[in-house]
Design a protein around this motif. Sequence first.
Motif, PDB file in Angstrom:
ATOM      1  N   ILE A  39       0.840  -1.206   0.000  1.00 62.21           N
ATOM      2  CA  ILE A  39       0.000   0.000   0.000  1.00 62.21           C
ATOM      3  C   ILE A  39       0.876   1.258   0.000  1.00 62.21           C
ATOM      4  O   ILE A  39       0.519   2.282  -0.587  1.00 62.21           O
ATOM      5  N   GLY A  40       2.053   1.173   0.622  1.00 60.64           N
ATOM      6  CA  GLY A  40       2.974   2.311   0.615  1.00 60.64           C
ATOM      7  C   GLY A  40       3.449   2.661  -0.782  1.00 60.64           C
ATOM      8  O   GLY A  40       3.693   3.833  -1.087  1.00 60.64           O
ATOM      9  N   SER A  41       3.561   1.651  -1.643  1.00 54.06           N
ATOM     10  CA  SER A  41       3.957   1.911  -3.036  1.00 54.06           C
ATOM     11  C   SER A  41       2.876   2.696  -3.760  1.00 54.06           C
ATOM     12  O   SER A  41       3.174   3.590  -4.557  1.00 54.06           O
ATOM     13  N   ILE A  42       1.628   2.362  -3.495  1.00 55.11           N
ATOM     14  CA  ILE A  42       0.513   3.103  -4.109  1.00 55.11           C
ATOM     15  C   ILE A  42       0.567   4.554  -3.634  1.00 55.11           C
ATOM     16  O   ILE A  42       0.460   5.484  -4.437  1.00 55.11           O
ATOM     17  N   ARG A  43       0.789   4.721  -2.332  1.00 58.85           N
ATOM     18  CA  ARG A  43       0.837   6.084  -1.773  1.00 58.85           C
ATOM     19  C   ARG A  43       2.037   6.874  -2.295  1.00 58.85           C
ATOM     20  O   ARG A  43       2.012   8.098  -2.332  1.00 58.85           O
ATOM     21  N   HIS A  44       3.074   6.182  -2.706  1.00 62.45           N
ATOM     22  CA  HIS A  44       4.242   6.862  -3.278  1.00 62.45           C
ATOM     23  C   HIS A  44       3.888   7.536  -4.611  1.00 62.45           C
ATOM     24  O   HIS A  44       4.409   8.607  -4.929  1.00 62.45           O
ATOM     25  N   TYR A  45       2.986   6.917  -5.363  1.00 63.41           N
ATOM     26  CA  TYR A  45       2.632   7.428  -6.689  1.00 63.41           C
ATOM     27  C   TYR A  45       1.373   8.283  -6.700  1.00 63.41           C
ATOM     28  O   TYR A  45       1.144   9.029  -7.652  1.00 63.41           O
ATOM     29  N   PHE A  46       0.550   8.158  -5.648  1.00 61.36           N
ATOM     30  CA  PHE A  46      -0.703   8.918  -5.584  1.00 61.36           C
ATOM     31  C   PHE A  46      -0.844   9.529  -4.199  1.00 61.36           C
ATOM     32  O   PHE A  46      -0.640   8.848  -3.191  1.00 61.36           O
ATOM     33  N   ASP A  47      -1.222  10.803  -4.145  1.00 57.39           N
ATOM     34  CA  ASP A  47      -1.340  11.501  -2.873  1.00 57.39           C
ATOM     35  C   ASP A  47      -2.499  11.004  -2.018  1.00 57.39           C
ATOM     36  O   ASP A  47      -2.465  11.115  -0.802  1.00 57.39           O
ATOM     37  N   SER A  48      -3.530  10.479  -2.691  1.00 59.48           N
ATOM     38  CA  SER A  48      -4.722  10.047  -1.958  1.00 59.48           C
ATOM     39  C   SER A  48      -5.498   9.028  -2.787  1.00 59.48           C
ATOM     40  O   SER A  48      -5.207   8.822  -3.968  1.00 59.48           O
ATOM     41  N   HIS A  49      -6.485   8.460  -2.168  1.00 62.05           N
ATOM     42  CA  HIS A  49      -7.389   7.550  -2.875  1.00 62.05           C
ATOM     43  C   HIS A  49      -8.068   8.282  -4.026  1.00 62.05           C
ATOM     44  O   HIS A  49      -8.164   7.771  -5.143  1.00 62.05           O
ATOM     45  N   ASP A  50      -8.511   9.493  -3.753  1.00 60.39           N
ATOM     46  CA  ASP A  50      -9.187  10.290  -4.778  1.00 60.39           C
ATOM     47  C   ASP A  50      -8.259  10.546  -5.960  1.00 60.39           C
ATOM     48  O   ASP A  50      -8.667  10.438  -7.119  1.00 60.39           O
ATOM     49  N   ASP A  51      -7.003  10.858  -5.688  1.00 61.00           N
ATOM     50  CA  ASP A  51      -6.007  11.090  -6.732  1.00 61.00           C
ATOM     51  C   ASP A  51      -5.847   9.840  -7.606  1.00 61.00           C
ATOM     52  O   ASP A  51      -5.769   9.926  -8.831  1.00 61.00           O
ATOM     53  N   MET A  52      -5.825   8.667  -6.978  1.00 60.35           N
ATOM     54  CA  MET A  52      -5.681   7.412  -7.715  1.00 60.35           C
ATOM     55  C   MET A  52      -6.895   7.170  -8.620  1.00 60.35           C
ATOM     56  O   MET A  52      -6.750   6.812  -9.793  1.00 60.35           O
ATOM     57  N   ILE A  53      -8.083   7.389  -8.091  1.00 59.13           N
ATOM     58  CA  ILE A  53      -9.308   7.170  -8.874  1.00 59.13           C
ATOM     59  C   ILE A  53      -9.372   8.156 -10.032  1.00 59.13           C
ATOM     60  O   ILE A  53      -9.697   7.778 -11.167  1.00 59.13           O
ATOM     61  N   LEU A  54      -9.049   9.414  -9.773  1.00 61.57           N
ATOM     62  CA  LEU A  54      -9.091  10.422 -10.839  1.00 61.57           C
ATOM     63  C   LEU A  54      -8.084  10.099 -11.936  1.00 61.57           C
ATOM     64  O   LEU A  54      -8.374  10.266 -13.124  1.00 61.57           O
ATOM     65  N   PHE A  55      -6.913   9.621 -11.558  1.00 58.80           N
ATOM     66  CA  PHE A  55      -5.919   9.226 -12.550  1.00 58.80           C
ATOM     67  C   PHE A  55      -6.463   8.076 -13.397  1.00 58.80           C
ATOM     68  O   PHE A  55      -6.308   8.064 -14.622  1.00 58.80           O
ATOM     69  N   ALA A  56      -7.100   7.102 -12.760  1.00 61.63           N
ATOM     70  CA  ALA A  56      -7.659   5.958 -13.492  1.00 61.63           C
ATOM     71  C   ALA A  56      -8.751   6.413 -14.464  1.00 61.63           C
ATOM     72  O   ALA A  56      -8.798   5.948 -15.608  1.00 61.63           O
ATOM     73  N   VAL A  57      -9.616   7.311 -14.028  1.00 66.76           N
ATOM     74  CA  VAL A  57     -10.670   7.810 -14.914  1.00 66.76           C
ATOM     75  C   VAL A  57     -10.057   8.517 -16.113  1.00 66.76           C
ATOM     76  O   VAL A  57     -10.473   8.314 -17.262  1.00 66.76           O
ATOM     77  N   GLU A  58      -9.054   9.335 -15.861  1.00 66.54           N
ATOM     78  CA  GLU A  58      -8.392  10.052 -16.959  1.00 66.54           C
ATOM     79  C   GLU A  58      -7.720   9.066 -17.915  1.00 66.54           C
ATOM     80  O   GLU A  58      -7.772   9.238 -19.132  1.00 66.54           O
ATOM     81  N   ALA A  59      -7.101   8.025 -17.373  1.00 69.42           N
ATOM     82  CA  ALA A  59      -6.468   7.004 -18.218  1.00 69.42           C
ATOM     83  C   ALA A  59      -7.510   6.299 -19.081  1.00 69.42           C
ATOM     84  O   ALA A  59      -7.265   6.013 -20.260  1.00 69.42           O
ATOM     85  N   LEU A  60      -8.677   6.031 -18.518  1.00 71.16           N
ATOM     86  CA  LEU A  60      -9.768   5.407 -19.279  1.00 71.16           C
ATOM     87  C   LEU A  60     -10.207   6.329 -20.418  1.00 71.16           C
ATOM     88  O   LEU A  60     -10.336   5.897 -21.570  1.00 71.16           O
ATOM     89  N   ILE A  61     -10.429   7.593 -20.117  1.00 71.75           N
ATOM     90  CA  ILE A  61     -10.876   8.552 -21.130  1.00 71.75           C
ATOM     91  C   ILE A  61      -9.849   8.645 -22.258  1.00 71.75           C
ATOM     92  O   ILE A  61     -10.199   8.615 -23.441  1.00 71.75           O
TER      93      ILE A  61
END
Length: 195
Positions: A39-61
């Motif tokens: 989980i620390g690796s995820i936090r290294h690349y994304f500031d928050s859960h919201d940041d991770m979800i928003l990145f995923a949505v943008e990647a999908l688009i």
Amino acid sequence: MDPAVRRQAVAEAVFRVVVRDGVEQASLRNVAVEAGLAIGSIRHYFDSHDDMILFAVEALIQSIDQRVLAHVRSLGDRSDVRRPAERVLSEVLPLDDRRRDEAVLWLAFVTAARTRPSLVPHAERLYDGLRRLCHRVLTVMTEAGTIAAAHDLALESERLASLINGLTVDGVLHPDRMTPELTVSLLCGHLDSLR
């Protein structure tokens, strides 16, 4: 590992979790397990859960946009615009596993935007993007004489986008009833009705 590659791998893990279990299950912990990371690796690349979800949505688009734009270029051949138009519009319909997963993701993220304000701009982009795509396809078809010039393109774009949305929702929720064959038949029948 290259940060861009790792962030994309995390987005792919988000996609798998959301397709399988829904947006509400795409926690940092569940995504980390899916990605095979701490989980620390995820936090290294994304500031928050919201940041991770928003990145995923943008990647999908971006993924959908790139694929659709590749087909939009084929609309330039005015000698046979009908088939390319069907191919362009079919790219956003759940006609195979990849597009069905994208449709599930689209539906999950757009629905989540109702209660997650951070997702609203992305939901708006998807909404507007589909209407622009429909307008572009209908404009090219009108210019090529494939559909009647008397149609109000703004209204017909809304109607076509609404049809595509409905076919997508039905294809996701009732894939045994709204089969890919029926979906394509309904799309083609609608385009035929515009002649």
